[in-house]
Write a protein that holds these residues in place. Structure first.
Motif, PDB file in Angstrom:
ATOM      1  N   MET A   1       0.914  -0.670   0.211  1.00 37.05           N
ATOM      2  CA  MET A   1      -0.099  -0.207   0.015  1.00 37.05           C
ATOM      3  C   MET A   1       0.862   1.329   0.115  1.00 37.05           C
ATOM      4  O   MET A   1       1.748   1.334   1.249  1.00 37.05           O
ATOM      5  N   SER A   2       0.589   2.155  -0.844  1.00 34.46           N
ATOM      6  CA  SER A   2       1.223   3.241  -0.815  1.00 34.46           C
ATOM      7  C   SER A   2       1.331   4.138   0.142  1.00 34.46           C
ATOM      8  O   SER A   2      -0.052   4.713   0.534  1.00 34.46           O
ATOM      9  N   PHE A   3       2.327   5.164   0.816  1.00 32.91           N
ATOM     10  CA  PHE A   3       1.933   6.241   1.304  1.00 32.91           C
ATOM     11  C   PHE A   3       0.541   7.103   1.610  1.00 32.91           C
ATOM     12  O   PHE A   3       0.515   7.391   2.766  1.00 32.91           O
ATOM     13  N   THR A   4       0.962   7.580  -0.013  1.00 26.45           N
ATOM     14  CA  THR A   4      -0.242   8.285   0.060  1.00 26.45           C
ATOM     15  C   THR A   4      -1.317   7.761   0.577  1.00 26.45           C
ATOM     16  O   THR A   4      -2.456   9.137   1.380  1.00 26.45           O
ATOM     17  N   ILE A   5      -1.714   6.603   0.008  1.00 24.11           N
ATOM     18  CA  ILE A   5      -2.936   6.315   0.622  1.00 24.11           C
ATOM     19  C   ILE A   5      -3.422   5.978   2.223  1.00 24.11           C
ATOM     20  O   ILE A   5      -4.109   6.112   2.443  1.00 24.11           O
ATOM     21  N   ILE A   6      -2.297   5.572   2.519  1.00 19.53           N
ATOM     22  CA  ILE A   6      -2.069   5.652   3.698  1.00 19.53           C
ATOM     23  C   ILE A   6      -2.331   6.643   4.478  1.00 19.53           C
ATOM     24  O   ILE A   6      -3.441   6.911   5.875  1.00 19.53           O
ATOM     25  N   VAL A   7      -1.486   8.477   4.365  1.00 19.32           N
ATOM     26  CA  VAL A   7      -2.237   9.302   4.893  1.00 19.32           C
ATOM     27  C   VAL A   7      -3.307   9.784   4.608  1.00 19.32           C
ATOM     28  O   VAL A   7      -3.998  10.755   5.147  1.00 19.32           O
ATOM     29  N   ILE A   8      -3.973   9.475   3.224  1.00 14.70           N
ATOM     30  CA  ILE A   8      -5.483   9.615   2.937  1.00 14.70           C
ATOM     31  C   ILE A   8      -6.646   9.295   4.594  1.00 14.70           C
ATOM     32  O   ILE A   8      -7.844   9.586   4.468  1.00 14.70           O
ATOM     33  N   ILE A   9      -5.809   7.538   3.877  1.00 14.37           N
ATOM     34  CA  ILE A   9      -7.109   7.404   5.044  1.00 14.37           C
ATOM     35  C   ILE A   9      -6.670   8.205   6.410  1.00 14.37           C
ATOM     36  O   ILE A   9      -7.847   6.983   6.967  1.00 14.37           O
ATOM     37  N   LEU A  10      -5.552   7.576   6.901  1.00 10.58           N
ATOM     38  CA  LEU A  10      -5.160   8.554   8.430  1.00 10.58           C
ATOM     39  C   LEU A  10      -6.296   9.574   8.370  1.00 10.58           C
ATOM     40  O   LEU A  10      -6.390  10.279   9.568  1.00 10.58           O
ATOM     41  N   SER A  11      -5.841  10.413   7.282  1.00 12.09           N
ATOM     42  CA  SER A  11      -6.745  11.651   6.978  1.00 12.09           C
ATOM     43  C   SER A  11      -8.572  11.473   8.292  1.00 12.09           C
ATOM     44  O   SER A  11      -8.889  12.567   8.262  1.00 12.09           O
ATOM     45  N   ALA A  12      -9.005  10.791   7.174  1.00 15.94           N
ATOM     46  CA  ALA A  12     -10.048   9.941   7.087  1.00 15.94           C
ATOM     47  C   ALA A  12     -10.241  10.076   8.722  1.00 15.94           C
ATOM     48  O   ALA A  12     -11.323  10.184   9.154  1.00 15.94           O
ATOM     49  N   ALA A  13      -9.818   9.182   9.281  1.00 20.66           N
ATOM     50  CA  ALA A  13      -9.354   8.232  10.488  1.00 20.66           C
ATOM     51  C   ALA A  13     -10.016   9.948  11.247  1.00 20.66           C
ATOM     52  O   ALA A  13     -10.329   9.896  12.000  1.00 20.66           O
ATOM     53  N   LEU A  14      -9.380  11.056  11.179  1.00 25.23           N
ATOM     54  CA  LEU A  14      -8.485  11.642  11.865  1.00 25.23           C
ATOM     55  C   LEU A  14     -10.692  12.309  11.867  1.00 25.23           C
ATOM     56  O   LEU A  14     -11.064  12.916  13.049  1.00 25.23           O
ATOM     57  N   LEU A  15     -11.401  12.656  10.390  1.00 23.92           N
ATOM     58  CA  LEU A  15     -12.207  13.948  10.302  1.00 23.92           C
ATOM     59  C   LEU A  15     -13.119  12.610  10.997  1.00 23.92           C
ATOM     60  O   LEU A  15     -13.916  13.033  11.818  1.00 23.92           O
ATOM     61  N   HIS A  16     -13.218  11.292  10.519  1.00 23.04           N
ATOM     62  CA  HIS A  16     -14.087  11.023  11.393  1.00 23.04           C
ATOM     63  C   HIS A  16     -14.297  10.964  13.490  1.00 23.04           C
ATOM     64  O   HIS A  16     -15.654  11.167  13.480  1.00 23.04           O
TER      65      HIS A  16
END
Length: 279
Positions: free
Chosen positions: A1-16
């Motif tokens: 899994m790319s670093f960019t996708i990980i950052v995107i998902i973790l950003s979504a987690a923070l917003l959640h």
């Protein structure tokens, strides 16, 4: 899994975590959840006018997801009636990564490597540890039942949307229609609690609608990520929202034991790393 996708998902987690903190602080959580749903509808309505329809093959998935989201909001509201947020939330979110991984393996043939499963397990354990004191005090049968049902709903719409967005041909269009169809959820809550609508403060309206915008943005990021990563892994990373919520509670609200929550954070970081390295 790319670093960019990980950052995107973790950003979504923070917003959640942020929108759940908004709901937690609300005096009337049912109405606030209705306003959160309405916060999806308004931008969703604009987007469905401007964007093309998603592929016909995905429309049934949008409809199915809407029905499951309706059940999710109901189960979540009932869970909060019978149990505290600190008890209900980690149970509901903690079972999701394993369930989504299982559904994805059974229904669409996505098989995760061994170390990704270990990472998912670490994240799930970290979720429980983040609220260990509350869980030790015991969980009522009704609260437990509704919390588990909430988790099952989350895992179900995660699978449905994961397949649907891949068939849609246009992530933005699928996201827009999913958001707009929250109109049924908002209308249901509004009709059931219409007598209380006139008494809502401006602050409650602003918080609820803002929570909806944050929630919609978070799920849009997750939908995007589902085009590029296994659904179970995306779900596991998204559920790190629990530790973000726990840390927000500790830093801003003075809640909980910082040592336990930091240990939970370390476990979840280890889980995220294993998933990222094994995929």
């Amino acid at each position: 899994m790319s670093f960019t996708i990980i950052v995107i998902i973790l950003s979504a987690a923070l917003l959640h975590a942020i929108w759940n903190a908004i709901v937690k602080s609300a005096a009337d959580r049912t109405l606030t959840l209705g306003l959160v749903a309405l916060g999806h509808v308004i931008p969703g309505a604009v987007m469905v006018v401007l964007l093309p329809l998603p592929d016909v093959a995905s429309l049934g998935y949008v409809a199915c997801s809407t029905v499951i989201h309706f059940a999710y909001y109901y189960m979540l509201g009932q869970a909060y009636r019978h149990g505290d947020l600190s008890v209900v939330y980690p149970i509901a979110r903690g079972i999701v990564p394993a369930l989504v991984s299982l559904w994805a393996m059974l229904f669409i043939g996505e098989v995760l490597p061994f170390w990704a499963w270990i990472g998912i397990g670490l994240i799930a354990f970290g979720i429980q540890m983040s609220s260990w004191s509350a869980l030790r005090q015991g969980v009522g049968r009704a609260a437990l039942g509704f919390a588990v049902a909430t988790g099952v709903c989350i895992s179900a719409y995660s699978l449905v949307d994961g397949v649907g967005v891949r068939l849609s041909g246009n992530t933005l269009s699928y996201w827009a229609w999913g958001a707009f169809l929250h109109i049924f959820i908002a209308a249901f809550v509004g009709l059931r609690r219409r007598s209380a609508l006139s008494t809502l403060s401006r602050r409650t309206w602003i918080l609820g609608l803002s929570g909806g915008l944050v929630s919609m943005t978070a799920y849009g990021l997750v939908l995007y990520a589902k085009n590029f990563a296994p659904l179970g892994a995306v779900s596991a990373l998204r559920e790190t929202s629990v530790i973000f919520a726990a840390l927000i509670g500790f830093v801003f609200l003075g809640e909980g034991n910082w040592i336990r929550r930091m240990l939970a954070a370390v476990l979840m970081v280890a889980g995220v790393s294993l998933i990222g390295l094994s995929l």
